[in-house]
Design a protein around this motif. Sequence first.
Motif, PDB file in Angstrom:
ATOM      1  N   GLN A  91       0.822  -1.207   0.000  1.00 58.61           N
ATOM      2  CA  GLN A  91       0.000   0.000   0.000  1.00 58.61           C
ATOM      3  C   GLN A  91       0.864   1.267   0.000  1.00 58.61           C
ATOM      4  O   GLN A  91       0.415   2.335  -0.418  1.00 58.61           O
ATOM      5  N   GLN A  92       2.123   1.111   0.442  1.00 59.00           N
ATOM      6  CA  GLN A  92       3.019   2.259   0.534  1.00 59.00           C
ATOM      7  C   GLN A  92       4.256   2.120  -0.346  1.00 59.00           C
ATOM      8  O   GLN A  92       4.934   3.112  -0.614  1.00 59.00           O
ATOM      9  N   SER A  93       4.569   0.893  -0.757  1.00 60.96           N
ATOM     10  CA  SER A  93       5.788   0.668  -1.532  1.00 60.96           C
ATOM     11  C   SER A  93       5.544  -0.431  -2.554  1.00 60.96           C
ATOM     12  O   SER A  93       4.696  -1.313  -2.351  1.00 60.96           O
ATOM     13  N   ASN A  94       6.307  -0.390  -3.635  1.00 60.79           N
ATOM     14  CA  ASN A  94       6.197  -1.430  -4.661  1.00 60.79           C
ATOM     15  C   ASN A  94       7.115  -2.619  -4.379  1.00 60.79           C
ATOM     16  O   ASN A  94       7.086  -3.608  -5.105  1.00 60.79           O
ATOM     17  N   ILE A  95       7.937  -2.492  -3.344  1.00 63.16           N
ATOM     18  CA  ILE A  95       8.898  -3.548  -3.015  1.00 63.16           C
ATOM     19  C   ILE A  95       8.802  -3.877  -1.535  1.00 63.16           C
ATOM     20  O   ILE A  95       8.684  -2.982  -0.692  1.00 63.16           O
ATOM     21  N   ALA A  96       8.833  -5.168  -1.216  1.00 60.12           N
ATOM     22  CA  ALA A  96       8.930  -5.639   0.164  1.00 60.12           C
ATOM     23  C   ALA A  96      10.162  -6.536   0.261  1.00 60.12           C
ATOM     24  O   ALA A  96      10.554  -7.178  -0.714  1.00 60.12           O
ATOM     25  N   ILE A  97      10.754  -6.586   1.435  1.00 55.79           N
ATOM     26  CA  ILE A  97      11.934  -7.424   1.666  1.00 55.79           C
ATOM     27  C   ILE A  97      11.556  -8.561   2.599  1.00 55.79           C
ATOM     28  O   ILE A  97      10.947  -8.332   3.646  1.00 55.79           O
ATOM     29  N   MET A  98      11.919  -9.787   2.233  1.00 53.63           N
ATOM     30  CA  MET A  98      11.757 -10.939   3.125  1.00 53.63           C
ATOM     31  C   MET A  98      13.141 -11.520   3.401  1.00 53.63           C
ATOM     32  O   MET A  98      13.935 -11.701   2.475  1.00 53.63           O
ATOM     33  N   VAL A  99      13.415 -11.799   4.664  1.00 53.74           N
ATOM     34  CA  VAL A  99      14.742 -12.307   5.015  1.00 53.74           C
ATOM     35  C   VAL A  99      14.614 -13.400   6.068  1.00 53.74           C
ATOM     36  O   VAL A  99      13.829 -13.289   7.003  1.00 53.74           O
ATOM     37  N   GLY A 100      15.377 -14.486   5.904  1.00 50.91           N
ATOM     38  CA  GLY A 100      15.348 -15.552   6.900  1.00 50.91           C
ATOM     39  C   GLY A 100      15.977 -16.831   6.393  1.00 50.91           C
ATOM     40  O   GLY A 100      16.335 -16.947   5.224  1.00 50.91           O
ATOM     41  N   GLY A 101      16.070 -17.799   7.309  1.00 49.18           N
ATOM     42  CA  GLY A 101      16.705 -19.056   6.963  1.00 49.18           C
ATOM     43  C   GLY A 101      15.803 -20.262   7.058  1.00 49.18           C
ATOM     44  O   GLY A 101      16.267 -21.398   6.920  1.00 49.18           O
ATOM     45  N   THR A 102      14.500 -20.043   7.295  1.00 48.85           N
ATOM     46  CA  THR A 102      13.581 -21.178   7.380  1.00 48.85           C
ATOM     47  C   THR A 102      13.021 -21.445   5.985  1.00 48.85           C
ATOM     48  O   THR A 102      12.056 -20.808   5.548  1.00 48.85           O
ATOM     49  N   GLY A 103      13.647 -22.393   5.303  1.00 45.73           N
ATOM     50  CA  GLY A 103      13.310 -22.662   3.906  1.00 45.73           C
ATOM     51  C   GLY A 103      11.855 -23.025   3.688  1.00 45.73           C
ATOM     52  O   GLY A 103      11.244 -22.624   2.688  1.00 45.73           O
ATOM     53  N   LEU A 104      11.280 -23.784   4.629  1.00 45.70           N
ATOM     54  CA  LEU A 104       9.887 -24.207   4.474  1.00 45.70           C
ATOM     55  C   LEU A 104       8.949 -23.005   4.510  1.00 45.70           C
ATOM     56  O   LEU A 104       7.951 -22.967   3.784  1.00 45.70           O
ATOM     57  N   TYR A 105       9.267 -22.021   5.332  1.00 48.58           N
ATOM     58  CA  TYR A 105       8.433 -20.821   5.409  1.00 48.58           C
ATOM     59  C   TYR A 105       8.498 -20.043   4.093  1.00 48.58           C
ATOM     60  O   TYR A 105       7.476 -19.568   3.578  1.00 48.58           O
ATOM     61  N   ILE A 106       9.696 -19.891   3.573  1.00 48.54           N
ATOM     62  CA  ILE A 106       9.865 -19.170   2.305  1.00 48.54           C
ATOM     63  C   ILE A 106       9.169 -19.923   1.177  1.00 48.54           C
ATOM     64  O   ILE A 106       8.494 -19.325   0.333  1.00 48.54           O
ATOM     65  N   LYS A 107       9.301 -21.241   1.176  1.00 46.45           N
ATOM     66  CA  LYS A 107       8.643 -22.067   0.156  1.00 46.45           C
ATOM     67  C   LYS A 107       7.125 -21.919   0.263  1.00 46.45           C
ATOM     68  O   LYS A 107       6.422 -21.836  -0.753  1.00 46.45           O
ATOM     69  N   ALA A 108       6.610 -21.901   1.490  1.00 45.88           N
ATOM     70  CA  ALA A 108       5.167 -21.746   1.691  1.00 45.88           C
ATOM     71  C   ALA A 108       4.684 -20.419   1.134  1.00 45.88           C
ATOM     72  O   ALA A 108       3.631 -20.340   0.491  1.00 45.88           O
ATOM     73  N   PHE A 109       5.458 -19.362   1.354  1.00 48.11           N
ATOM     74  CA  PHE A 109       5.076 -18.045   0.851  1.00 48.11           C
ATOM     75  C   PHE A 109       5.119 -18.008  -0.674  1.00 48.11           C
ATOM     76  O   PHE A 109       4.213 -17.466  -1.319  1.00 48.11           O
ATOM     77  N   CYS A 110       6.167 -18.571  -1.251  1.00 49.72           N
ATOM     78  CA  CYS A 110       6.359 -18.494  -2.710  1.00 49.72           C
ATOM     79  C   CYS A 110       5.435 -19.434  -3.482  1.00 49.72           C
ATOM     80  O   CYS A 110       4.934 -19.082  -4.549  1.00 49.72           O
TER      81      CYS A 110
END
Length: 213
Positions: A91-110
């Motif tokens: 709503q305020q930016s065209n880019i968001a940053i995601m950072v972390g090492g839990t691969g399953l969480y990132i996979k779930a999001f993607c």
Amino acid sequence: MQNKTVVIVCGPTAIGKTGLAIQLAEHFKTKIISADSRQCYQELTIGVAKPLNEELRQVQHYFINSHSIHQDVNAAIFEQYALDAVQQIFQQSNIAIMVGGTGLYIKAFCEGLDNIPNIPTTIRNAIQQQYDANGLAWLQEQVQLKDPEFWQTAEQQNPHRLIRALEVIEENEKLKEEAANKQQSIMEIVDRIKQYFVGGEFTAHLTKTAEMM
């Protein structure tokens, strides 16, 4: 309308992910979503490598100190949380940053998660008993053997996550077996019907009925 983008910074602990994510967030004037399965817990302060308070003041972080250890947090919950957070950021930016090492969480999001079945108490108790008796090595061996693809991105030292994964694996195996048995029963019924109509039993039944009239 400009494209909306989530930049993902991932990798093992202590490689500088947090610093890079903050630099990116400041450059793009945006916010950060943590994809770490432990940093979300308010009560955990040791051994989880949370961003420093100064870093949290520099850039707003989502999924840091957002939950209690008494709450159930898993990949499915993170997926929905992160999707909601991204919509807020966009709503305020065209880019968001995601950072972390839990691969399953990132996979779930993607990629999203498959529907996770309800686990019968019998399966849950059986796995817990085996884990209590045989330890983490047994748990790791079972998950690696039964789902090698998942094992590659699993939290291999986290017994809670591995137990949950094994519960789902075994329940899915049970459901597949039940479906196969059901299909076999259906095919047997179809074969009997075909035999009745095509194999002469139906004709013989009609002949006998005509003779009795």
